[in-house]
Write a protein that holds these residues in place. Sequence first.
Motif, PDB file in Angstrom:
ATOM      1  N   LEU A  82      -5.046 -47.649 -69.747  1.00 19.71           N
ATOM      2  CA  LEU A  82      -5.063 -48.847 -70.743  1.00 19.71           C
ATOM      3  C   LEU A  82      -5.792 -49.796 -71.501  1.00 19.71           C
ATOM      4  O   LEU A  82      -7.220 -49.868 -71.244  1.00 19.71           O
ATOM      5  N   VAL A 128      -4.265 -57.121 -70.587  1.00 16.90           N
ATOM      6  CA  VAL A 128      -3.897 -56.627 -69.655  1.00 16.90           C
ATOM      7  C   VAL A 128      -4.898 -56.695 -68.189  1.00 16.90           C
ATOM      8  O   VAL A 128      -5.538 -56.713 -67.523  1.00 16.90           O
ATOM      9  N   SER A 188      -2.273 -59.573 -64.095  1.00 14.67           N
ATOM     10  CA  SER A 188      -2.929 -57.976 -63.897  1.00 14.67           C
ATOM     11  C   SER A 188      -4.023 -57.960 -62.587  1.00 14.67           C
ATOM     12  O   SER A 188      -4.772 -56.691 -62.533  1.00 14.67           O
ATOM     13  N   GLY A 211      -5.485 -49.066 -65.504  1.00 12.01           N
ATOM     14  CA  GLY A 211      -4.291 -48.673 -66.446  1.00 12.01           C
ATOM     15  C   GLY A 211      -2.886 -48.912 -65.646  1.00 12.01           C
ATOM     16  O   GLY A 211      -3.204 -48.851 -64.307  1.00 12.01           O
ATOM     17  N   ALA A 212      -2.071 -47.627 -65.958  1.00 14.73           N
ATOM     18  CA  ALA A 212      -1.102 -48.043 -65.728  1.00 14.73           C
ATOM     19  C   ALA A 212      -1.314 -46.929 -64.122  1.00 14.73           C
ATOM     20  O   ALA A 212      -0.024 -47.309 -63.983  1.00 14.73           O
ATOM     21  N   LEU A 229      -0.537 -49.204 -62.016  1.00 14.39           N
ATOM     22  CA  LEU A 229       0.796 -50.021 -61.839  1.00 14.39           C
ATOM     23  C   LEU A 229       0.616 -49.485 -61.001  1.00 14.39           C
ATOM     24  O   LEU A 229       3.011 -49.798 -60.250  1.00 14.39           O
ATOM     25  N   ALA A 283       3.234 -52.878 -68.315  1.00 14.42           N
ATOM     26  CA  ALA A 283       2.115 -53.059 -68.855  1.00 14.42           C
ATOM     27  C   ALA A 283       2.225 -53.145 -70.436  1.00 14.42           C
ATOM     28  O   ALA A 283       1.693 -54.416 -70.463  1.00 14.42           O
TER      29      ALA A 283
END
Length: 209
Positions: free
Chosen positions: A64, A70, A76, A82-83, A86, A106
């Motif tokens: 992302l 983020v 974070s 990125g995702a 997560l 996110a």
Amino acid sequence: MEGVAAHQKRKVMVVADPTRESAAALEYALSHAILETDTIILLHVENPNAWKNPIGSLFKWPSLPSSSKVASSPSSEGLGNGAASLGYAGGGGGGEMEFLEALKRACEIAQPKSSVQTERVAIMDGKDKAPIILSHCATLGIDLLIVGQKRTLSNAILGHKRSGSLRGLDTAEYLIENSKCTCVGVQRKGQNAGYILNTKTQKNFWLLA
């Protein structure tokens, strides 16, 4: 998005799927389209009859936007990839977050002042995905629709000079041509080369990252 009044509140819908195109659409939305006063709605249209591919559990999301919060938010820490970082791994299990919840998280990190909602709808027999999305846009009063778009010969060279029929159009093309609100089709142009954007009035616009 300059010129939009600070007090104006919009509903921005992002079509959310476990695909790279969808990840690029959300990345664009968070970094370029969404304001802190907006409500973000992540819509996932699922086909309950679709074959479940176990290989999907290996899917990894692109990063992302690094410019978003983020990367800077204390919450974070450890989410730099990125995702995918997560916790989404398609198949779930092991405490991993389901992909839609991972995308919601996110969004909450990148746009902490925006309200984030998730919507799920199943494709009924004989229905197409695009009209279902448009129906939800109308029901929810969506102001801006953002969808990931695959790079194809038709949208790269010929544009969208098609009729309004679903025949011959992919989901993104149909939404762009038939949405009553502004719809933006997003394609990632390389890792750091920005995005190719398509709307009803503007085709193949290159936006630098």
